[in-house]
Design a protein around this motif. Structure first.
Motif, PDB file in Angstrom:
ATOM      1  N   LEU A 182      -5.477 -11.556   0.837  1.00  0.00           N
ATOM      2  CA  LEU A 182      -4.176 -12.223   0.905  1.00  0.00           C
ATOM      3  C   LEU A 182      -4.127 -13.177   2.096  1.00  0.00           C
ATOM      4  O   LEU A 182      -4.773 -12.929   3.120  1.00  0.00           O
ATOM      5  N   PRO A 183      -3.334 -14.231   1.979  1.00  0.00           N
ATOM      6  CA  PRO A 183      -3.120 -15.096   3.150  1.00  0.00           C
ATOM      7  C   PRO A 183      -2.509 -14.255   4.284  1.00  0.00           C
ATOM      8  O   PRO A 183      -1.757 -13.306   4.031  1.00  0.00           O
ATOM      9  N   PRO A 184      -2.796 -14.596   5.539  1.00  0.00           N
ATOM     10  CA  PRO A 184      -2.355 -13.778   6.679  1.00  0.00           C
ATOM     11  C   PRO A 184      -0.850 -13.485   6.703  1.00  0.00           C
ATOM     12  O   PRO A 184      -0.443 -12.353   6.941  1.00  0.00           O
ATOM     13  N   ARG A 185      -0.032 -14.474   6.453  1.00  0.00           N
ATOM     14  CA  ARG A 185       1.420 -14.273   6.499  1.00  0.00           C
ATOM     15  C   ARG A 185       1.875 -13.329   5.387  1.00  0.00           C
ATOM     16  O   ARG A 185       2.723 -12.452   5.601  1.00  0.00           O
ATOM     17  N   THR A 186       1.313 -13.474   4.190  1.00  0.00           N
ATOM     18  CA  THR A 186       1.658 -12.612   3.053  1.00  0.00           C
ATOM     19  C   THR A 186       1.193 -11.185   3.343  1.00  0.00           C
ATOM     20  O   THR A 186       1.918 -10.223   3.093  1.00  0.00           O
ATOM     21  N   ARG A 187      -0.028 -11.056   3.883  1.00  0.00           N
ATOM     22  CA  ARG A 187      -0.576  -9.737   4.220  1.00  0.00           C
ATOM     23  C   ARG A 187       0.311  -9.050   5.265  1.00  0.00           C
ATOM     24  O   ARG A 187       0.611  -7.869   5.158  1.00  0.00           O
ATOM     25  N   GLU A 188       0.765  -9.794   6.251  1.00  0.00           N
ATOM     26  CA  GLU A 188       1.597  -9.208   7.303  1.00  0.00           C
ATOM     27  C   GLU A 188       2.962  -8.777   6.749  1.00  0.00           C
ATOM     28  O   GLU A 188       3.457  -7.691   7.055  1.00  0.00           O
ATOM     29  N   ALA A 189       3.570  -9.601   5.904  1.00  0.00           N
ATOM     30  CA  ALA A 189       4.860  -9.242   5.292  1.00  0.00           C
ATOM     31  C   ALA A 189       4.708  -7.987   4.432  1.00  0.00           C
ATOM     32  O   ALA A 189       5.554  -7.080   4.478  1.00  0.00           O
ATOM     33  N   PHE A 190       3.621  -7.937   3.665  1.00  0.00           N
ATOM     34  CA  PHE A 190       3.352  -6.773   2.813  1.00  0.00           C
ATOM     35  C   PHE A 190       3.173  -5.519   3.683  1.00  0.00           C
ATOM     36  O   PHE A 190       3.769  -4.475   3.399  1.00  0.00           O
ATOM     37  N   ALA A 191       2.378  -5.614   4.734  1.00  0.00           N
ATOM     38  CA  ALA A 191       2.114  -4.463   5.600  1.00  0.00           C
ATOM     39  C   ALA A 191       3.401  -3.978   6.278  1.00  0.00           C
ATOM     40  O   ALA A 191       3.657  -2.777   6.358  1.00  0.00           O
ATOM     41  N   LEU A 192       4.198  -4.908   6.756  1.00  0.00           N
ATOM     42  CA  LEU A 192       5.444  -4.523   7.415  1.00  0.00           C
ATOM     43  C   LEU A 192       6.394  -3.807   6.455  1.00  0.00           C
ATOM     44  O   LEU A 192       7.023  -2.804   6.811  1.00  0.00           O
ATOM     45  N   HIS A 193       6.494  -4.350   5.240  1.00  0.00           N
ATOM     46  CA  HIS A 193       7.441  -3.780   4.280  1.00  0.00           C
ATOM     47  C   HIS A 193       6.924  -2.496   3.631  1.00  0.00           C
ATOM     48  O   HIS A 193       7.628  -1.474   3.618  1.00  0.00           O
ATOM     49  N   ARG A 194       5.716  -2.525   3.084  1.00  0.00           N
ATOM     50  CA  ARG A 194       5.214  -1.395   2.304  1.00  0.00           C
ATOM     51  C   ARG A 194       4.538  -0.313   3.134  1.00  0.00           C
ATOM     52  O   ARG A 194       4.623   0.858   2.786  1.00  0.00           O
TER      53      ARG A 194
END
Length: 171
Positions: A121-133
């Motif tokens: 995943l792109p870094p920003r998408t990966r970070e949003a996913f990690a923070l949320h899920r």
């Protein structure tokens, strides 16, 4: 006032009726050895009766009553002691929650694919996913942390979930 007849000694009463008392207690407790113990305990209570200085009208009946009560107490106690064994047997019949080896291997493979998918995943998408899920932050908290709008945080998390689902479906 008429005097009560001379009473036999308590020990004589016990010794004369001991075998019959054991026979009486055995069916209640379910074991002759346990019945012997009950009769011994009954003798101790009978001999230590606080009103021993007073004459008893039916000492044999009183001794039988003591034996019966003690035998019933033993039966109840043994019944309580056996119950946990029954519950242990019931627990043994419950299906295991541990997955079988095949399912474990399959789950491990899915986790590896999921991890690889998240890494692409792109870094920003990966970070949003990690923070949320993974960290359990709300979309509002993710948006604040990444300094983006709530709508964009939602889009990034949804994109990450869609990407991961596609990767898992492909295999």
């Amino acid at each position: 006032m008429a005097a009560l007849p001379e009473q036999p000694d308590k020990l004589d009463i016990y010794l004369n009726h001991r075998a019959a008392l054991v026979d009486y207690a055995a069916p209640i407790v379910g074991c002759r050895a346990q019945a012997e113990d009950v009769v011994q305990d009954a003798w101790l209570r009978f001999a230590q009766n606080p009103s021993s200085s007073l004459p008893m009208r039916q000492p044999v009946g009183y001794l039988y009553r003591i034996v019966r009560n003690l035998a019933l107490d033993v039966q109840r106690r043994l019944g309580r002691e056996r119950r946990p064994d029954d519950s242990q047997a019931a627990l043994g019949q419950l299906p295991s929650t541990t997955p079988d080896p095949e399912r474990q291997v399959s789950s491990q493979a899915q986790l590896r694919r999921l991890h690889q998918s998240v890494q692409t995943l792109p870094p920003r998408t990966r970070e949003a996913f990690a923070l949320h899920r993974l960290e359990g932050l709300t979309l509002q908290e993710v948006a604040r942390r990444l300094d983006i709008s709530v709508g964009l945080a939602h889009q990034l998390v949804r994109a990450a979930l869609s990407h991961c689902a596609e990767q898992l479906d492909d295999h």
